[in-house]
Design a protein around this motif. Structure first.
Motif, short mmCIF file in Angstrom:
data_model
loop_
_atom_site.label_atom_id
_atom_site.label_comp_id
_atom_site.label_asym_id
_atom_site.label_seq_id
_atom_site.Cartn_x
_atom_site.Cartn_y
_atom_site.Cartn_z
N PHE A 1 0.77 -1.33 0.09
CA PHE A 1 -0.01 0.14 -0.03
C PHE A 1 0.67 1.33 -0.05
O PHE A 1 0.29 2.20 -0.18
CB PHE A 1 -1.01 0.15 1.42
N LYS A 2 1.88 1.09 0.43
CA LYS A 2 2.81 2.48 0.44
C LYS A 2 3.16 3.50 -0.77
O LYS A 2 3.42 4.34 -0.65
CB LYS A 2 4.37 2.05 1.00
N ALA B 1 4.01 -9.02 7.86
CA ALA B 1 3.33 -7.64 8.41
C ALA B 1 1.98 -7.68 7.93
O ALA B 1 0.81 -7.39 8.34
CB ALA B 1 3.87 -6.41 7.98
N GLU C 1 3.56 -11.05 3.13
CA GLU C 1 4.58 -10.82 3.81
C GLU C 1 4.06 -11.03 5.21
O GLU C 1 2.83 -10.74 5.56
CB GLU C 1 5.65 -9.62 3.83
N PRO D 1 -2.83 -3.54 10.14
CA PRO D 1 -1.51 -3.98 10.42
C PRO D 1 -0.95 -2.19 10.98
O PRO D 1 -1.41 -1.50 10.29
CB PRO D 1 -0.48 -4.31 9.50
N LEU D 2 -0.43 -2.51 12.27
CA LEU D 2 0.13 -1.01 12.84
C LEU D 2 1.66 -1.16 13.10
O LEU D 2 2.11 -1.92 13.85
CB LEU D 2 -0.58 -0.94 13.92
N SER D 3 2.22 0.09 12.48
CA SER D 3 3.79 0.18 13.02
C SER D 3 3.61 1.93 13.16
O SER D 3 3.52 2.37 14.20
CB SER D 3 4.50 -0.22 11.71
N GLY D 4 4.10 2.50 12.22
CA GLY D 4 4.29 3.97 12.42
C GLY D 4 2.85 4.75 12.62
O GLY D 4 2.74 5.59 13.04
N GLY D 5 1.83 4.00 11.76
CA GLY D 5 0.58 4.67 12.23
C GLY D 5 0.10 5.36 10.78
O GLY D 5 -1.18 5.64 10.97
N GLY D 6 0.68 5.39 9.79
CA GLY D 6 0.20 6.01 8.75
C GLY D 6 -1.25 5.27 8.23
O GLY D 6 -1.99 5.96 7.67
N LEU D 7 -0.82 4.05 7.80
CA LEU D 7 -2.03 3.30 7.32
C LEU D 7 -3.26 3.28 8.17
O LEU D 7 -4.30 3.45 7.61
CB LEU D 7 -1.56 1.76 7.46
N PHE E 1 5.48 7.82 7.22
CA PHE E 1 4.21 7.72 7.69
C PHE E 1 3.78 9.16 8.42
O PHE E 1 2.46 9.42 8.28
CB PHE E 1 4.03 6.70 8.65
N SER F 1 8.09 -5.45 8.51
CA SER F 1 7.72 -4.24 8.05
C SER F 1 6.89 -3.46 9.05
O SER F 1 6.67 -2.11 8.93
CB SER F 1 6.68 -4.44 6.69
N LEU F 2 6.66 -4.03 10.38
CA LEU F 2 6.10 -3.30 11.44
C LEU F 2 7.18 -3.06 12.29
O LEU F 2 6.76 -2.41 13.43
CB LEU F 2 5.21 -4.40 11.95
N SER G 1 -1.49 -5.84 3.72
CA SER G 1 -0.91 -4.80 3.44
C SER G 1 0.35 -4.81 2.28
O SER G 1 0.83 -3.76 1.80
CB SER G 1 -0.23 -4.22 4.62
N GLY G 2 0.69 -6.22 2.15
CA GLY G 2 1.87 -6.20 1.27
C GLY G 2 2.42 -7.63 1.12
O GLY G 2 2.07 -8.51 1.89
C1 LIG Z 1 4.57 -0.08 6.31
C2 LIG Z 1 4.09 -1.22 6.40
C3 LIG Z 1 2.84 -1.48 7.52
C4 LIG Z 1 2.59 -0.36 8.47
O1 LIG Z 1 2.23 0.79 8.21
P1 LIG Z 1 2.39 2.08 9.08
O2 LIG Z 1 1.90 3.18 8.44
O3 LIG Z 1 3.83 2.31 9.14
O4 LIG Z 1 1.72 1.80 10.09
C5 LIG Z 1 2.23 -2.54 7.40
N1 LIG Z 1 2.34 -3.49 6.51
C6 LIG Z 1 3.26 -3.22 5.34
C7 LIG Z 1 3.55 -4.41 4.50
C8 LIG Z 1 4.07 -2.06 5.26
O5 LIG Z 1 5.04 -2.00 4.40
#
Ligand SMILES: *Cc1c(COP(=O)(O)O)cnc(C)c1O
Length: 334
Positions: free
Chosen positions: A55-56, A284, A282, A180-186, A151, A235-236, A309-310
């Motif tokens: 999605f990035k 994440a 993947e 899925p949550l990491s930096g939170g942009g998604l 993000f 990716s998380l 997400s990817g």
């Molecule tokens: C970046 C990413 C995430 C997390 O997105 P954030 O915006 O950082 O929370 C989840 N899944 C995949 C595949 C990503 O590349």
């Protein structure tokens, strides 16, 4: 100081228009297996179908397309070696812009090859992620290149939010979205889009137990770092930025609950996606499935969407596992 609220929902509509040349609507497909298992209607939103496999692309495209012609002519830069790096490289190449991805000399060759494949100009800078980040800032201050953040940026968040608009269009009756949550942009983007239309839709985040900077930062109320671990969901990994401006606050506002998974749980989710659903992901991208399988989520509603997400991970770790538990397989046939 009175801070004006970022008008995210409107920006998401603008983003949808802007990124159209790069981002086709991604498929929303039902999962019969998970629907039967949960007695709900479960769907996958396949962000794996984007041109870079994640999605990035949405956020990077929206950010780069929102720059002025002058800014664009000076080029863009990032130090992400993951999906965001691929996205920035891809969009810049398509627009004929200069893009420099700063990487440390520790970044594995597969990642370098993947970035090169998407047209990135790579610059090796030092031997840590911090050195690579430092070089990015130098490219910004010396040459006027624009750093595209992964993000914590309104245009990036709005770009990811276009997923929410597609969802509302395809499945207006959606009750629950698992992200899925990491930096939170998604999550911030999708959450803002959906909640601006229907605040009752439940937004759940899923991340890695013991390695979620967002989870710790939410508890503390300010950005904190956590140690990284070895995980299929790489990716998380990563922090939320010491000067986080948007995603911490937005995630706090729009997320109803957060679930943290152990590595075996993530592995089980990924195995399920690859071997049972035949959906390439993947790690994440499999955490929503993992959370459902572990019955970690309260599911008040009828229609559940998992954001897949990817797919740019290494699945060889799963292949090794598939060769081992023969008993399990026999058991499953009985
Ligand atoms: C970046 C990413 C995430 C997390 O997105 P954030 O915006 O950082 O929370 C989840 N899944 C995949 C595949 C990503 O590349």
């Amino acid at each position: 100081m009175v801070q004006s609220e970022p008008k995210i929902p409107k920006k998401i509509w603008q983003a949808r228009q802007r990124i159209q040349p790069f981002v086709q609507k991604t498929p929303l497909i039902p999962s019969t297996i998970l629907s039967n298992l949960t007695n709900k209607k479960v769907y996958f939103k396949l962000e794996t179908a984007n041109a870079i496999g994640a999605f990035k692309l949405r956020g990077a495209a929206n950010k780069i397309l929102s720059l002025s012609k002058e800014e664009q002519s000076k080029g863009v830069t990032t130090f992400s070696t993951g999906n965001h790096g691929l996205a920035v490289s891809y969009v810049a190449k398509a627009l004929g812009l200069k893009a420099v991805v700063c990487v440390s000399n520790r970044v594995p060759q597969e990642k370098i090859d993947a970035l090169a494949q998407f047209g990135a100009e790579l610059e090796i800078a030092g031997d840590s992620q911090d050195d690579a980040g430092e070089r990015c800032r130098e490219l910004e201050s010396k040459y006027g290149m624009t750093i595209v953040p992964p993000f914590d940026d309104q245009e990036v968040i709005a770009g990811q939010g276009t997923i929410g608009l597609e969802l509302l269009n395809d499945l207006p009756q959606v009750d629950h979205c698992i992200i899925p949550l990491s930096g939170g942009g998604l999550l911030a983007g999708i959450g803002a889009a959906i909640k601006s239309v229907d605040p009752d839709v439940r937004i759940s985040g899923v991340s890695i137990k013991g390695a979620s900077a967002m989870s710790e930062s939410l508890k503390k109320g300010y950005p904190v770092d956590v140690a990284e671990t070895d995980t299929l969901a790489d990716s998380l990994l990563g922090g939320i930025g010491a000067h986080n401006q948007y995603t911490l606050r937005m995630v706090r506002e729009v997320m109803d609950d957060l679930h943290l998974l152990t590595e075996p749980e993530i592995r089980r989710g990924m195995s399920h996606m690859v071997f049972k659903e035949q959906v390439m992901v993947e790690g994440a991208a499999a955490v929503g499935t993992a959370a459902l399988l572990e019955e970690k989520l309260e599911q008040p509603g009828e229609s559940i969407v998992l954001i897949v997400s990817g797919k740019n991970g290494d699945i060889s770790a799963l292949r090794e596992e598939q060769d081992q538990p023969l008993e399990d397989k026999k058991g499953a046939c009985l």
